[in-house]
Structure formats: C-alpha cells, structure tokens
Motif scaffolding. Sequence first.
Motif, PDB file in Angstrom:
ATOM      1  N   ALA A   1       1.963   0.596  -3.011  1.00 30.65           N
ATOM      2  CA  ALA A   1       1.209   0.908  -1.802  1.00 30.65           C
ATOM      3  C   ALA A   1      -0.274   0.805  -2.145  1.00 30.65           C
ATOM      4  O   ALA A   1      -0.652   0.883  -3.326  1.00 30.65           O
ATOM      5  N   VAL A   2      -1.096   0.632  -1.142  1.00 30.69           N
ATOM      6  CA  VAL A   2      -2.539   0.602  -1.366  1.00 30.69           C
ATOM      7  C   VAL A   2      -2.947   1.911  -2.047  1.00 30.69           C
ATOM      8  O   VAL A   2      -2.550   2.993  -1.620  1.00 30.69           O
TER       9      VAL A   2
ATOM     10  N   ASP B   1      -1.915  -4.553   1.066  1.00 28.92           N
ATOM     11  CA  ASP B   1      -0.445  -4.553   1.087  1.00 28.92           C
ATOM     12  C   ASP B   1       0.109  -5.818   1.744  1.00 28.92           C
ATOM     13  O   ASP B   1       1.030  -5.769   2.535  1.00 28.92           O
TER      14      ASP B   1
END
Length: 157
Positions: free
Chosen positions: A95-96, A114
């Motif tokens: 995930a970011v 992402d």
Amino acid sequence: MKRLFSILTAAALLVFTACGSPPSAETLESAEGQQIRLTAGDIQIDITLNGSQAAAALVQMLPLELTLIERNYFAKGMLLPDPLPDTEQTTRAYAVGDLGYWADGQNLAIFYDDIFAQTSVPIIPLGRAENGAEQLSDISGTATLELLSDAAQEPMD
C-alpha cells in the motif's frame, strides 16, 4: 602436535566468534513501534517500524544516507550497504506508505503510488508511513534515514 593444533584452532574460533561476528537475528532488540525519518530534499516522512528481525537490523545501521532509485513509477528504492536478515515471510502486497526490503537486491523500497496490484518481487515488510509517501514521486537524489527519539520525535544524535 595434533592436539596442540586442535587447541589453537578452537581458541582462534572462540576469539573470532566473540569479537568479529555481527549480532545474530536472535540478539536484536525488536524495533516494533519505533519510528525512523526519511528525509529527501524538503520532504520528511516518519515511518513506524514493525517487529520484524529485518526492521531491527535496519535500526542498527542508522543513520544512513542512501541514493534514491526510481522503481517502476510506484516506489523509490535505496540500496543498503549491508544485507538485512531475510528469513521472514515475504509478500507482494503493498500500500502507499509501506516500507519493504527486497533481499535479493539488498534494497529498501518505499511505495508512493498504487498503480500495480502487487510488487514484481517478494518483499519483507518493515513498516509504514501514515502520510507523506506520495510526495516522493518527483524526488531524486539522496535520502537520509535516521532513528527518531521517543520523546520529541526528533532525530537521535
């Protein structure tokens, strides 16, 4: 003569293992909950580490100044001077804001976008930045990683 050689060999082995070996993964103190700061240009991103052995080993290396490497327009990579322990579970999910370690390339990666469903290589998760990682998309050059003190969230000396 054989006995003397055996005794000397054993003594040399004891001295080498006592003085010259890096700490084993079992002797590293957990880094879970500790924060490190990634500084690149005017951007500062605080990352909370997990309890992995690799995260604990990373803390032992800090502070570090590393060159940022673009990784497929969704992550910035940083080549470490020494490898981290690589015996832990890997994933391709991200995930970011995630910070991960790719053992085969001895690289850290912080994900700023992402755009892909998963990473192309397996990574060991090290921690997560709650915000700010997306600012890395246009940053190049060097980055500094340093451990933050618990009290003031300032870099430790």
